[in-house]
Design a protein around this motif. Structure first.
Motif, PDB file in Angstrom:
ATOM      1  N   GLN A  94      -3.498  -0.356  -1.903  1.00 33.68           N
ATOM      2  CA  GLN A  94      -3.572  -1.804  -1.879  1.00 33.68           C
ATOM      3  C   GLN A  94      -3.779  -1.874  -3.483  1.00 33.68           C
ATOM      4  N   MET A  95      -4.202  -1.051  -4.295  1.00 31.92           N
ATOM      5  CA  MET A  95      -4.144  -1.490  -5.746  1.00 31.92           C
ATOM      6  C   MET A  95      -2.750  -1.488  -6.247  1.00 31.92           C
ATOM      7  N   LYS A  96      -1.824  -0.625  -5.882  1.00 32.65           N
ATOM      8  CA  LYS A  96      -0.528  -0.739  -6.177  1.00 32.65           C
ATOM      9  C   LYS A  96       0.243  -2.005  -5.792  1.00 32.65           C
ATOM     10  N   LYS A  97      -0.103  -2.446  -4.657  1.00 30.34           N
ATOM     11  CA  LYS A  97       0.432  -3.879  -4.318  1.00 30.34           C
ATOM     12  C   LYS A  97      -0.096  -4.900  -5.175  1.00 30.34           C
ATOM     13  N   GLU A  98      -1.452  -4.940  -5.476  1.00 35.85           N
ATOM     14  CA  GLU A  98      -1.962  -5.870  -6.399  1.00 35.85           C
ATOM     15  C   GLU A  98      -1.646  -6.038  -7.665  1.00 35.85           C
ATOM     16  N   MET A  99      -1.037  -4.786  -7.970  1.00 32.64           N
ATOM     17  CA  MET A  99      -0.335  -4.562  -9.363  1.00 32.64           C
ATOM     18  C   MET A  99       0.773  -5.384  -9.487  1.00 32.64           C
ATOM     19  N   GLU A 100       1.419  -5.242  -8.424  1.00 34.31           N
ATOM     20  CA  GLU A 100       2.972  -5.721  -8.423  1.00 34.31           C
ATOM     21  C   GLU A 100       2.623  -7.275  -8.184  1.00 34.31           C
ATOM     22  N   ALA A 101       1.822  -7.760  -7.238  1.00 36.52           N
ATOM     23  CA  ALA A 101       1.553  -9.112  -7.322  1.00 36.52           C
ATOM     24  C   ALA A 101       1.076  -9.858  -8.731  1.00 36.52           C
TER      25      ALA A 101
END
Length: 149
Positions: A94-101
């Motif tokens: 989830q953190m990886k997705k948020e960093m990409e966003a």
């Protein structure tokens, strides 16, 4: 007999009033905790905006857009931590997705030059964090004592 009933009634009322007072205190404490969390998010957002402004000389509009985005993002991140407290792998994803966003949002808001500067600075910060981890970070005494590492 009347005295016993009277005393029992007084004790019951007294106990009930005490539990109501305790409930009121608990509600006030929950409100304070919620306010503190809100303040913490605001502080994180303010710190992030200040850091980016220092590095990138943001315009007012950019600052406002980033403030709105980071406020929503940090609140969402906090909820994610609560939900995935036990599942570290899911939290990491989830953190990886948020960093990409976040990266995509910054690319929209910042100019190309600002974005490139931001990416360079992030690489430097990651490198510094990696060095601190390898070195064990800054030495801080534990409970007033220095323990050997």
């Amino acid at each position: 007999m009347r005295k016993i009933l009277f005393l029992t009634a007084i004790i019951a009322i007294w106990g009930f009033m005490g539990s109501c007072k305790q409930q009121t205190n608990s509600n006030e404490q929950n409100k304070k905790t919620t306010e503190q969390k809100g303040n913490r998010v605001e502080q994180q957002v303010q710190h992030m905006i200040e850091r980016l402004n220092e590095d990138l000389q943001l315009t007012e509009q950019q600052q406002n857009e980033l403030k709105t985005y980071f406020t929503e993002s940090f609140k969402k991140r906090s909820e994610t931590f609560k939900k995935n407290k036990e599942n570290r792998e899911q939290m990491r994803e989830q953190m990886k997705k948020e960093m990409e966003a976040t990266d995509a949002q910054l690319k929209k808001i910042l100019t190309e030059e600002q974005y490139n500067t931001y990416k360079e600075n992030e690489k430097k910060r990651q490198k510094e964090r990696g060095q601190k981890r390898r070195q064990g970070g800054p030495s801080q005494p534990l409970m007033g004592r220095d323990f050997p590492r």
